[in-house]
Structures are given as C-alpha cells and as structure tokens.
Design a protein around this motif. Structure first.
Motif, PDB file in Angstrom:
ATOM      1  N   GLY A 171     -68.180  18.198   7.985  1.00 14.00           N
ATOM      2  CA  GLY A 171     -69.466  17.630   8.332  1.00 14.00           C
ATOM      3  C   GLY A 171     -69.321  16.206   8.561  1.00 14.00           C
ATOM      4  O   GLY A 171     -68.090  15.501   8.228  1.00 14.00           O
ATOM      5  N   GLY A 172     -69.952  15.345   9.113  1.00 16.37           N
ATOM      6  CA  GLY A 172     -69.439  13.840  10.125  1.00 16.37           C
ATOM      7  C   GLY A 172     -69.831  13.802  11.061  1.00 16.37           C
ATOM      8  O   GLY A 172     -70.467  14.229  11.884  1.00 16.37           O
ATOM      9  N   LEU A 173     -69.592  12.286  11.607  1.00 13.90           N
ATOM     10  CA  LEU A 173     -70.038  11.504  12.711  1.00 13.90           C
ATOM     11  C   LEU A 173     -68.655  11.187  13.801  1.00 13.90           C
ATOM     12  O   LEU A 173     -67.683  11.294  13.682  1.00 13.90           O
ATOM     13  CB  LEU A 173     -71.130  10.156  12.109  1.00 13.90           C
ATOM     14  CG  LEU A 173     -70.845   9.415  13.954  1.00 13.90           C
ATOM     15  CD1 LEU A 173     -72.116   9.908  14.569  1.00 13.90           C
ATOM     16  CD2 LEU A 173     -71.395   7.908  13.273  1.00 13.90           C
TER      17      LEU A 173
ATOM     18  N   ASP B  89     -75.552  19.721  19.322  1.00 11.95           N
ATOM     19  CA  ASP B  89     -75.514  20.613  17.977  1.00 11.95           C
ATOM     20  C   ASP B  89     -75.562  19.400  16.720  1.00 11.95           C
ATOM     21  O   ASP B  89     -74.990  20.202  15.902  1.00 11.95           O
ATOM     22  CB  ASP B  89     -73.500  20.071  18.229  1.00 11.95           C
ATOM     23  CG  ASP B  89     -73.214  21.594  19.585  1.00 11.95           C
ATOM     24  OD1 ASP B  89     -72.272  20.797  20.020  1.00 11.95           O
ATOM     25  OD2 ASP B  89     -73.670  22.341  20.044  1.00 11.95           O
ATOM     26  N   THR B  90     -76.118  18.176  17.129  1.00 11.73           N
ATOM     27  CA  THR B  90     -76.171  17.845  15.588  1.00 11.73           C
ATOM     28  C   THR B  90     -77.101  17.972  14.906  1.00 11.73           C
ATOM     29  O   THR B  90     -77.873  18.717  14.938  1.00 11.73           O
ATOM     30  CB  THR B  90     -77.622  15.976  16.170  1.00 11.73           C
ATOM     31  OG1 THR B  90     -75.700  15.246  16.604  1.00 11.73           O
ATOM     32  CG2 THR B  90     -76.893  15.933  15.331  1.00 11.73           C
ATOM     33  N   ALA B  91     -76.371  18.339  12.962  1.00 16.53           N
ATOM     34  CA  ALA B  91     -78.173  19.350  11.998  1.00 16.53           C
ATOM     35  C   ALA B  91     -77.231  19.308  10.851  1.00 16.53           C
ATOM     36  O   ALA B  91     -75.957  19.523  11.285  1.00 16.53           O
ATOM     37  CB  ALA B  91     -77.764  20.845  13.198  1.00 16.53           C
TER      38      ALA B  91
ATOM     39  N   THR C  95     -73.193  15.001  12.958  1.00 12.36           N
ATOM     40  CA  THR C  95     -73.712  14.746  13.979  1.00 12.36           C
ATOM     41  C   THR C  95     -72.940  13.673  14.991  1.00 12.36           C
ATOM     42  O   THR C  95     -72.040  13.053  14.863  1.00 12.36           O
ATOM     43  CB  THR C  95     -74.340  12.820  13.159  1.00 12.36           C
ATOM     44  OG1 THR C  95     -74.623  13.107  11.521  1.00 12.36           O
ATOM     45  CG2 THR C  95     -75.065  12.330  13.884  1.00 12.36           C
ATOM     46  N   VAL C  96     -73.419  14.257  16.541  1.00 12.83           N
ATOM     47  CA  VAL C  96     -72.471  14.375  17.848  1.00 12.83           C
ATOM     48  C   VAL C  96     -73.358  12.568  18.018  1.00 12.83           C
ATOM     49  O   VAL C  96     -74.297  12.192  18.399  1.00 12.83           O
ATOM     50  CB  VAL C  96     -72.820  15.094  18.874  1.00 12.83           C
ATOM     51  CG1 VAL C  96     -72.353  15.101  19.483  1.00 12.83           C
ATOM     52  CG2 VAL C  96     -71.845  16.150  17.087  1.00 12.83           C
ATOM     53  N   SER C  97     -73.286  11.850  19.381  1.00 12.53           N
ATOM     54  CA  SER C  97     -73.263  10.812  19.074  1.00 12.53           C
ATOM     55  C   SER C  97     -72.810  10.446  20.613  1.00 12.53           C
ATOM     56  O   SER C  97     -71.869  11.228  20.995  1.00 12.53           O
ATOM     57  CB  SER C  97     -72.642   9.608  18.418  1.00 12.53           C
ATOM     58  OG  SER C  97     -71.476   9.685  18.193  1.00 12.53           O
ATOM     59  N   SER C  98     -74.092  10.036  21.608  1.00 14.95           N
ATOM     60  CA  SER C  98     -73.893  10.212  22.663  1.00 14.95           C
ATOM     61  C   SER C  98     -73.525   9.083  23.591  1.00 14.95           C
ATOM     62  O   SER C  98     -73.516   8.225  22.789  1.00 14.95           O
ATOM     63  CB  SER C  98     -75.124  11.036  23.523  1.00 14.95           C
ATOM     64  OG  SER C  98     -75.820   9.711  23.027  1.00 14.95           O
TER      65      SER C  98
END
Length: 123
Positions: free
Chosen positions: A9-11, A89-91, A120-123
């Motif tokens: 996982g990650g950003l 999808d952030t979870a 974590t998905v940044s927009s």
C-alpha cells in the motif's frame, strides 16, 4: 491456523498503479480460495476480488477492468494489481482466506484476515 500479511500500500496519484501482496503462512495455501476486500473510512468493508485454488477469478463491478488478482502457490502469495486508480479506491485493503463458500462477497464468511494495508489515491 493461517496468518496473512499484506504489503504494497501507499500514496499514489489518480491514474497511477499499485500492486498489493499478501503472504500466507500456516495451512496449505493452495487448497483454499483467497480474496481482497477494502474498507474506506466510515464505510462498511466491501468485496474487491477473489481467486479460487485453480485460478478462477471474479471482481466487483467497481474494479473490473482495472484490477487484476493473481496467485503464486509456490510463494504462498496472492497479488492485487491496481491500475487507473481514482480517489474512490482510497481505503484499507485486506486479504482474506478460506471462505465458507466459493463466490461469497460477505466478509463474515471468511475465516482468516490480514491486518490490512492503506491505499491512498490523491486527486
């Protein structure tokens, strides 16, 4: 007993990719189906994908065409390749094993769980 440990996982930025891994220890890995679930903040845990011992797969509609689940029975590992990620999808993503019946999407029907890995998905 089966112990499951997730990683990967990650950003990541929207549109990017990540690959999650789940290593299993304990009982014979290749004998039971595996699955990925996820849980966003304030929401219930939801099914993402599953794979049978022989490699049959199915996916939640929300990830179909973007996520691919696979397994390596020699390495006792399942993977979740996630492409074209978006903010939804952030979870926390969880690996699960040994469902009471193949095809179930109910978290309470899985016997074993990992500790989870944050995506974590940044927009």
């Amino acid at each position: 007993q089966v112990q499951l440990v997730e990683s990967g996982g990650g950003l990541v930025q929207a549109g990017g990719s990540l690959r999650l891994s789940c290593v299993a220890a304990g009982r014979t890995f290749g004998s039971f189906p595996m699955a990925w679930f996820r849980q966003a903040a304030g929401k219930e845990r939801e099914f993402v994908a599953a794979i049978s011992w022989s490699g049959d797969k199915y996916y939640a509609d929300s990830v179909k065409g973007r996520f691919t689940m696979s397994r390596d029975n020699v390495k006792n590992t399942v993977y979740l390749q996630m492409n074209y990620l978006n903010h939804e999808d952030t979870a926390v993503y969880y690996c699960a094993a040994a469902p009471k019946r193949w095809g179930t999407q109910r978290p309470d029907e899985y016997d074993y769980w990992g500790q989870g890995t944050q995506v974590t998905v940044s927009s």
